[in-house]
Enzyme design. Structure first.
Site, PDB file in Angstrom:
ATOM      1  N   GLU A 133      32.957  33.549  41.133  1.00 33.73           N
ATOM      2  CA  GLU A 133      34.351  33.412  41.576  1.00 33.73           C
ATOM      3  C   GLU A 133      34.547  33.931  43.004  1.00 33.73           C
ATOM      4  O   GLU A 133      35.549  33.630  43.641  1.00 33.73           O
ATOM      5  CB  GLU A 133      35.293  34.105  40.578  1.00 33.73           C
ATOM      6  CG  GLU A 133      35.120  33.519  39.184  1.00 33.73           C
ATOM      7  CD  GLU A 133      36.172  33.948  38.165  1.00 33.73           C
ATOM      8  OE1 GLU A 133      37.277  34.321  38.565  1.00 33.73           O
ATOM      9  OE2 GLU A 133      35.854  33.896  36.962  1.00 33.73           O
ATOM     10  N   LYS A 160      35.569  41.800  43.359  1.00 32.55           N
ATOM     11  CA  LYS A 160      34.127  41.596  43.162  1.00 32.55           C
ATOM     12  C   LYS A 160      33.460  41.230  44.495  1.00 32.55           C
ATOM     13  O   LYS A 160      32.357  41.673  44.795  1.00 32.55           O
ATOM     14  CB  LYS A 160      33.861  40.493  42.125  1.00 32.55           C
ATOM     15  CG  LYS A 160      34.224  40.847  40.692  1.00 32.55           C
ATOM     16  CD  LYS A 160      33.417  41.996  40.102  1.00 32.55           C
ATOM     17  CE  LYS A 160      31.966  41.659  39.847  1.00 32.55           C
ATOM     18  NZ  LYS A 160      31.271  42.758  39.092  1.00 32.55           N
TER      19      LYS A 160
HETATM   20  P1  NAD Z   1      33.783  43.080  29.978  1.00 31.74           P
HETATM   21  O1  NAD Z   1      35.188  43.246  30.445  1.00 31.74           O
HETATM   22  O2  NAD Z   1      33.499  42.500  28.648  1.00 31.74           O
HETATM   23  O3  NAD Z   1      33.042  44.513  30.017  1.00 31.74           O
HETATM   24  C1  NAD Z   1      33.223  45.430  31.051  1.00 31.74           C
HETATM   25  C2  NAD Z   1      32.717  46.784  30.573  1.00 31.74           C
HETATM   26  O4  NAD Z   1      32.894  47.724  31.645  1.00 31.74           O
HETATM   27  C3  NAD Z   1      33.495  47.329  29.367  1.00 31.74           C
HETATM   28  O5  NAD Z   1      32.590  47.827  28.414  1.00 31.74           O
HETATM   29  C4  NAD Z   1      34.335  48.452  29.956  1.00 31.74           C
HETATM   30  O6  NAD Z   1      34.598  49.500  29.047  1.00 31.74           O
HETATM   31  C5  NAD Z   1      33.461  48.919  31.119  1.00 31.74           C
HETATM   32  N1  NAD Z   1      34.239  49.571  32.175  1.00 31.74           N
HETATM   33  C6  NAD Z   1      35.403  49.106  32.736  1.00 31.74           C
HETATM   34  N2  NAD Z   1      35.857  49.994  33.641  1.00 31.74           N
HETATM   35  C7  NAD Z   1      34.957  51.026  33.666  1.00 31.74           C
HETATM   36  C8  NAD Z   1      34.880  52.235  34.415  1.00 31.74           C
HETATM   37  N3  NAD Z   1      35.815  52.565  35.301  1.00 31.74           N
HETATM   38  N4  NAD Z   1      33.813  53.046  34.199  1.00 31.74           N
HETATM   39  C9  NAD Z   1      32.864  52.725  33.283  1.00 31.74           C
HETATM   40  N5  NAD Z   1      32.906  51.603  32.535  1.00 31.74           N
HETATM   41  C10 NAD Z   1      33.947  50.758  32.730  1.00 31.74           C
HETATM   42  O7  NAD Z   1      33.059  42.274  31.142  1.00 31.74           O
HETATM   43  P2  NAD Z   1      31.883  41.197  31.064  1.00 31.74           P
HETATM   44  O8  NAD Z   1      32.470  39.872  30.870  1.00 31.74           O
HETATM   45  O9  NAD Z   1      30.824  41.689  30.156  1.00 31.74           O
HETATM   46  O10 NAD Z   1      31.356  41.268  32.566  1.00 31.74           O
HETATM   47  C11 NAD Z   1      30.371  42.221  32.945  1.00 31.74           C
HETATM   48  C12 NAD Z   1      30.055  42.046  34.423  1.00 31.74           C
HETATM   49  O11 NAD Z   1      29.591  40.726  34.669  1.00 31.74           O
HETATM   50  C13 NAD Z   1      31.278  42.253  35.322  1.00 31.74           C
HETATM   51  O12 NAD Z   1      30.844  42.947  36.474  1.00 31.74           O
HETATM   52  C14 NAD Z   1      31.723  40.830  35.652  1.00 31.74           C
HETATM   53  O13 NAD Z   1      32.344  40.791  36.924  1.00 31.74           O
HETATM   54  C15 NAD Z   1      30.392  40.096  35.665  1.00 31.74           C
HETATM   55  N6  NAD Z   1      30.469  38.651  35.317  1.00 31.74           N
HETATM   56  C16 NAD Z   1      31.118  38.244  34.169  1.00 31.74           C
HETATM   57  C17 NAD Z   1      31.119  36.888  33.850  1.00 31.74           C
HETATM   58  C18 NAD Z   1      31.775  36.382  32.587  1.00 31.74           C
HETATM   59  O14 NAD Z   1      31.840  35.168  32.373  1.00 31.74           O
HETATM   60  N7  NAD Z   1      32.251  37.230  31.696  1.00 31.74           N
HETATM   61  C19 NAD Z   1      30.486  35.959  34.685  1.00 31.74           C
HETATM   62  C20 NAD Z   1      29.838  36.435  35.834  1.00 31.74           C
HETATM   63  C21 NAD Z   1      29.820  37.782  36.129  1.00 31.74           C
HETATM   64  P1  TYD Z   2      38.833  32.685  31.512  1.00 34.47           P
HETATM   65  O1  TYD Z   2      38.092  32.705  30.224  1.00 34.47           O
HETATM   66  O2  TYD Z   2      39.959  33.669  31.709  1.00 34.47           O
HETATM   67  O3  TYD Z   2      37.744  32.821  32.680  1.00 34.47           O
HETATM   68  P2  TYD Z   2      37.918  32.665  34.298  1.00 34.47           P
HETATM   69  O4  TYD Z   2      39.352  32.656  34.635  1.00 34.47           O
HETATM   70  O5  TYD Z   2      37.224  33.899  34.797  1.00 34.47           O
HETATM   71  O6  TYD Z   2      37.216  31.391  34.655  1.00 34.47           O
HETATM   72  O7  TYD Z   2      39.450  31.235  31.715  1.00 34.47           O
HETATM   73  C1  TYD Z   2      38.629  30.068  31.720  1.00 34.47           C
HETATM   74  C2  TYD Z   2      39.518  28.891  32.072  1.00 34.47           C
HETATM   75  O8  TYD Z   2      40.451  28.689  31.011  1.00 34.47           O
HETATM   76  C3  TYD Z   2      40.345  29.098  33.337  1.00 34.47           C
HETATM   77  O9  TYD Z   2      40.444  27.872  34.038  1.00 34.47           O
HETATM   78  C4  TYD Z   2      41.708  29.520  32.803  1.00 34.47           C
HETATM   79  C5  TYD Z   2      41.804  28.775  31.476  1.00 34.47           C
HETATM   80  N1  TYD Z   2      42.590  29.460  30.442  1.00 34.47           N
HETATM   81  C6  TYD Z   2      43.639  28.784  29.797  1.00 34.47           C
HETATM   82  O10 TYD Z   2      43.928  27.614  30.086  1.00 34.47           O
HETATM   83  N2  TYD Z   2      44.350  29.450  28.835  1.00 34.47           N
HETATM   84  C7  TYD Z   2      44.071  30.744  28.481  1.00 34.47           C
HETATM   85  O11 TYD Z   2      44.773  31.315  27.600  1.00 34.47           O
HETATM   86  C8  TYD Z   2      42.993  31.415  29.126  1.00 34.47           C
HETATM   87  C9  TYD Z   2      42.648  32.841  28.793  1.00 34.47           C
HETATM   88  C10 TYD Z   2      42.271  30.730  30.105  1.00 34.47           C
END
Ligand code: NAD
Ligand code: TYD
Length: 350
Positions: A133, A160
């Site tokens: 993103e 980020k």
């Molecule tokens: P998530 O929100 O599920 O988990 C985040 C974790 O960080 C949680 O366990 C939370 O308790 C911990 N945390 C938050 N604030 C904290 C703090 N101040 N100190 C210590 N721990 C803290 O997130 P996720 O989806 O597992 O994402 C993990 C990483 O991967 C993030 O850095 C996110 O930017 C990156 N990422 C996520 C996605 C995705 O699709 N979910 C994609 C690409 C990159």
């Molecule tokens: P999301 O899972 O929040 O991931 P990101 O915004 O990081 O890509 O959302 C995925 C896509 O789905 C995004 O285009 C926003 C859309 N979305 C909805 O349409 N309704 C919802 O309730 C949510 C949470 C997301």
């Protein structure tokens, strides 16, 4: 024994990564540091919590003194940094939390690593896990590559992007051995049910409205979470210091098409007539600054380090739907806090 700090290990991706490292590398000691915010849950790691090479530490990466002392006490050999505030909608309603955790927290970790590793960077690594993103939004054509200019739009992606720049700056300025990966949207078990896929599976099952933002035409590139964890493993061990790697599934879906697949799959698995849950689709006000399309070109990672996604989407999504349907107890457990109140408030506003 190598000591590796994984931050955010109680979250969605972090818990899959911790599990992979604890099981695959019995010679590493894995220390999981997590604040346990609403998104972090130790239930995600129940199956490995008693492994001898695993330790959990509760703490906040924003707490500079605590982080400094933790690094002095443990003398980590490597850091894989995932802890973050991760939900775009929350970053729109409360950006400040994202600045503290995602930017200040990352700088605290960088300073602590720089301090304990001082003159000896040999065999050390600070791995920063980031998102696609940061690159902003694509039109209908093209892909993000590692050299795409940063153009974040949401407070989440801006925080980020800022942390990515700081990690690179610590490499360029102080020689800190770093690597960064930018990954597309992940799906799989243990994802907090505020993100599209787990939220919609839960709503379909419970006959609740499915809030589709705007026209549902935004496109995301979905990757199975264990494929992300495997990519992190490959990059951690073989990535080039100072480099960035894009990770993606080559698997683009328009939201509305993905939502129809979710309806069909849940219907099939709970014995409802297939597709009837589409009646729950409710178009709501669009997300502010909603990026149109993300798509990752991961050919650098594939060519240089030999990684490739293992799961076909159809297989992965069915497995994921089944996981949520079979883990109602987990869902109840993680949503027992303030989440439901938060979500219902947001939903009322639309
Ligand atoms: P998530 O929100 O599920 O988990 C985040 C974790 O960080 C949680 O366990 C939370 O308790 C911990 N945390 C938050 N604030 C904290 C703090 N101040 N100190 C210590 N721990 C803290 O997130 P996720 O989806 O597992 O994402 C993990 C990483 O991967 C993030 O850095 C996110 O930017 C990156 N990422 C996520 C996605 C995705 O699709 N979910 C994609 C690409 C990159
Ligand atoms: P999301 O899972 O929040 O991931 P990101 O915004 O990081 O890509 O959302 C995925 C896509 O789905 C995004 O285009 C926003 C859309 N979305 C909805 O349409 N309704 C919802 O309730 C949510 C949470 C997301």
């Amino acid at each position: 024994m190598k000591k590796i700090l994984i931050t955010g290990g109680a979250g969605f991706i972090g818990s899959h990564l911790v599990r992979l490292f604890v099981k695959k590398y019995p010679d590493y000691k894995i220390i999981n540091l997590d604040k346990l915010t609403y998104a972090g849950n130790l239930a995600n790691l129940k199956d490995i919590e008693n492994e001898p090479n695993y330790e959990f530490v509760k703490g906040d990466i924003v707490d500079e003194k605590f982080i400094h002392q933790l690094f002095v006490d443990y003398k980590f050999d490597g850091v894989i940094h995932l802890a973050a505030e991760s939900h775009v909608d929350r970053s729109i309603t409360n950006p400040t939390e994202f600045i503290y955790t995602n930017i200040v927290g990352t700088v605290n970790l960088l300073n602590a690593a720089k301090h304990i590793w001082k003159d000896n960077f040999k065999d050390k690594l600070f791995y920063h896990v980031s998102t696609d993103e940061v690159y902003g939004s694509l039109g209908n054509e093209g892909f993000f590559v590692e050299t795409t200019a940063y153009d974040p739009h949401s407070p989440y992606s801006a925080s980020k992007a800022s942390s990515d720049h700081l990690v690179r700056a610590y490499h360029d300025t102080f020689g800190l051995p770093i690597v960064i990966s930018n990954c597309s949207n992940n799906y799989g078990g243990y994802q907090f049910p505020e993100k599209l896929i787990p939220l919609f599976i839960n709503n379909i099952q419970n006959n609740k409205p499915l809030p589709v933002y705007g026209k549902g035409e935004n496109v995301r590139d979905w990757l199975y979470v264990d494929d992300h964890a495997n990519a992190i493993d490959v990059i951690y061990h073989n990535g080039k210091i100072g480099d960035t790697y894009n990770i993606g599934g080559n698997n683009e879906w328009k939201n509305i098409d993905l939502i129809k697949v979710l309806c069909k799959t849940v219907d099939k698995l709970i014995g409802r007539e297939e597709g009837t849950s589409e009646r729950l689709i409710t178009y709501v006000k669009d997300r502010a600054g909603h990026d149109l399309r993300y798509a990752i070109d991961s050919s650098k990672l594939q060519k240089e380090l030999g990684w490739k996604p293992s799961l076909q989407f159809e297989e992965g999504i069915e497995e994921t739907v089944a996981w949520y349907l079979n883990n109602e107890e987990w869902l109840k457990n993680v949503t027992s806090g303030d989440y439901l109140k938060y979500y219902e408030k947001q939903y009322d506003k639309r």
